[in-house]
Structures are given as C-alpha cells and as structure tokens.
Design an enzyme around this catalytic site. Sequence first.
Site, PDB file in Angstrom:
ATOM      1  N   HIS A  77     -30.062  13.008  17.158  1.00  0.00           N
ATOM      2  CA  HIS A  77     -29.164  12.423  18.012  1.00  0.00           C
ATOM      3  C   HIS A  77     -29.474  11.133  18.533  1.00  0.00           C
ATOM      4  O   HIS A  77     -28.827  10.101  18.779  1.00  0.00           O
ATOM      5  CB  HIS A  77     -28.991  13.310  19.199  1.00  0.00           C
TER       6      HIS A  77
ATOM      7  N   TYR B 257     -24.051  18.908  23.580  1.00  0.00           N
ATOM      8  CA  TYR B 257     -22.758  18.762  24.276  1.00  0.00           C
ATOM      9  C   TYR B 257     -22.392  20.313  24.623  1.00  0.00           C
ATOM     10  O   TYR B 257     -21.667  20.310  25.482  1.00  0.00           O
ATOM     11  CB  TYR B 257     -21.714  18.376  23.252  1.00  0.00           C
TER      12      TYR B 257
ATOM     13  N   ASP C  91     -16.689  15.882  15.846  1.00  0.00           N
ATOM     14  CA  ASP C  91     -18.083  15.449  16.174  1.00  0.00           C
ATOM     15  C   ASP C  91     -18.513  16.027  17.490  1.00  0.00           C
ATOM     16  O   ASP C  91     -18.390  15.896  18.546  1.00  0.00           O
ATOM     17  CB  ASP C  91     -17.893  13.919  16.343  1.00  0.00           C
TER      18      ASP C  91
END
Length: 327
Positions: free
Chosen positions: A137, A77, A72
């Site tokens: 997100h 990120y 994930d």
Amino acid sequence: MSVEEMKKAAQDKAAGAGTGERRRSSVTTEKVKLNSGHYIPQVALGVYKAPNDGTTENAVKWAFEAGYRHVDSAARYMNEEAVGRAIADFLKNSDVKRDELFVTSKLWDADHERAAEAIDESLKKLNLDYIDLYLIHSPGNLGADARIKAWKDLEAAVDAGKIKSIGVSNFDVEELDHLLAECRIKPAVNQIESHPFFAHEELREATIARGIHVQAYSPMAQGAALEREEIKAIANKHGKSPAQVLLRWGLQIGNIILPKSLTQSRIEANAQLFDFELDADDMEVLNALDEGMKMGKLGPAGTSAPGSRRSSNSGGAAGGKLQMTSS
Ligand SMILES: NC(=O)c1ccc[n+]([C@@H]2O[C@H](COP(=O)([O-])OP(=O)(O)OC[C@H]3O[C@@H](n4cnc5c(N)ncnc54)[C@H](OP(=O)(O)O)[C@@H]3O)[C@@H](O)[C@H]2O)c1
C-alpha cells in the site's frame, strides 16, 4: 509451436493483443495488459472510505451492473468482507465468471513483516481463491528490509496461485529502483495520486519508463475542484460532466483509473467514458491546471513543477504526456 504456445496465442488473439494490447471488455471499460501478462480493466470502482456493510455491497453491485469489472480495495479500508459479499452475490446471480472480474487489495504498512499472513487474511475476508492484484500500500516506516521481505512474500503468493499480479503504491523512484534491484517478479503497477490538478508527471514518467503501469488514485481530485470554469467549459463542449472530463483525461494519458463513489448515478456516469474523446486543445487546458494540488497524505510529495508540464501541441489525445506503449 507447442500446444501451450498455441493456447497462449489463441488467448492473446481473443484478448486483442494484436490491437495495441487493448481490448474492449464491455460498453464501459477497456483492458490493458500488465507486465505480468494479465489484463486489467482500465476503470475500477475505488472503495476507500466505504463502510464494511450493505452500502459498499450495493455500490459494488451497481458498479458490476453498470459494466465495471474491477474493484480496488485494501486491508486498510476495512471493507474487504463487504466487497467479497458483493462479488459472491454477483457471481451467483449473473452469467459473469470469476475470471472476468478483477479484484485488487493491498498490504497495509504495519504488516510488512507478516505479509504472508496478511494475504491469507485478505483472501479469507474477500472470500476468494485468488486476488488479481495485490499491492504494497505504501513504503511505510518499517524500513527497506521489511519492504523487501514483504515483496518476497508477495512473490511466494504468486507462485502459490494466491495472487495473479503484484505491485506497489505510493513508491517514489528510489523505492521503485531499490525494489527492482531486489525483486524476482517485477511490480506490475505503481498506484499513485494523479489527476489534472496534480498529474504527478515526473513519477508517472519514471514509473512508465520502468515498464510499470500507473494506476491513478483520486482521479477526480476527490471531487474538490469540479466547479472550475475550465473543466465546466470542456464538459459542456462534449455534453459530459466535469467528473467525466477529469476521468477521461486520466484514460487518455494512459492511467488506470479508480473513481470512487457510493452513489448509484455517479457510479454509472463515472464509467461512461468511452463514447467521447478530449481533443488536443482540451488536453492543453487540462494539463495547464497542474498546480500541485495533492489531496492524499500518502505517497511522495510529488513533482508538479512547471518543468514537468509538456506542451500538448504535438501531443494529440494524450496531451503530449508519456504513455505506456507495451508491457
Ligand atoms: N493507494 C492509495 O494510497 C490510495 C489513496 C487514495 C485512494 N486510493 C484508491 O483510489 C480510489 C479513488 O480515490 P479517492 O476516493 O481518494 O478520490 P476520487 O475517486 O477522486 O473521489 C471520490 C469522491 O468524489 C465523489 N464523487 C464520485 N463521483 C462523483 C461525480 N460523478 N460527481 C461528483 N462527485 C463525485 C465521491 O462521493 P460519493 O461517494 O458520495 O459519490 C467521493 O467523495 C479510492 O477509493 C481507492 O480505491 C488509493
């Protein structure tokens, strides 16, 4: 039955569709069927706060070697390249095929109005032909129109074969319902925070009631409460670690869990979850820990009100909580 239908029936049989839409994919992880028709391993390695370098490459490699088949990540990120390098390396050096891996990425909030480009950027960074699951997100702050525009781009990417399944993260009920009214392809998951200290029960139930799977982030509450006596007692009873108890709770209530670690021994241990089962008493103790301890900044404030707790007296392994029974 047409040839296509026969093929599909054979695939479903091989995938264990006749056994409650679940199949054991390895010693460490099972799969569940999403409403998109695709199967998702119920345990993923999460890579939030993992750097875009060899540290993350190693973590993903260790995870694959330990039997994980699901990672994930997210554009936010900023480690999709490292994840992509680890995937390429693993595929090159093992017998595992791309379609046995499940890769998730996410559209960041600032990109709602340029989702098509953002998807292509993620594909390039991950060095993949397709992404298994791609999520919005969070609802973000560009507004509902931008969110729906983004969703249309996600749907187009499914049509184009760039993404297999699409979903959302941190959506509250109102945001889910707005999307459901506007969408052509239904979201397959809502990725939200969920662990015994903040089960997020009302949103979990609302998500499940809409035929959408719950993916649980921060399934170990970011390691913040592993020393709690109640958890340690259950861990000792089963010869497991406190982290494994929290993760097993998530599995038993039907969450798809995304434990994050960059430490090899923890990565391995966090997937050893299918050789024990929490009983109704354990689940009752764990459910009673729901104190609304929300770790993340994203997502709806949530509802861990006492009213959302349920007695586990008749709950068995799921501790009385609502579970997805079919897709
Ligand atoms: N959609 C979203 O908005 C959202 C938000 C947050 C997270 N997520 C996803 O969910 C994943 C997991 O969430 P998270 O990272 O917030 O929290 P988490 O998985 O609950 O906890 C991670 C923390 O626990 C430590 N840890 C891991 N295994 C352990 C063990 N066996 N014993 C003790 N400590 C352990 C890790 O340290 P080490 O790494 O040092 O081992 C890390 O500090 C993320 O990586 C990301 O993929 C999504």
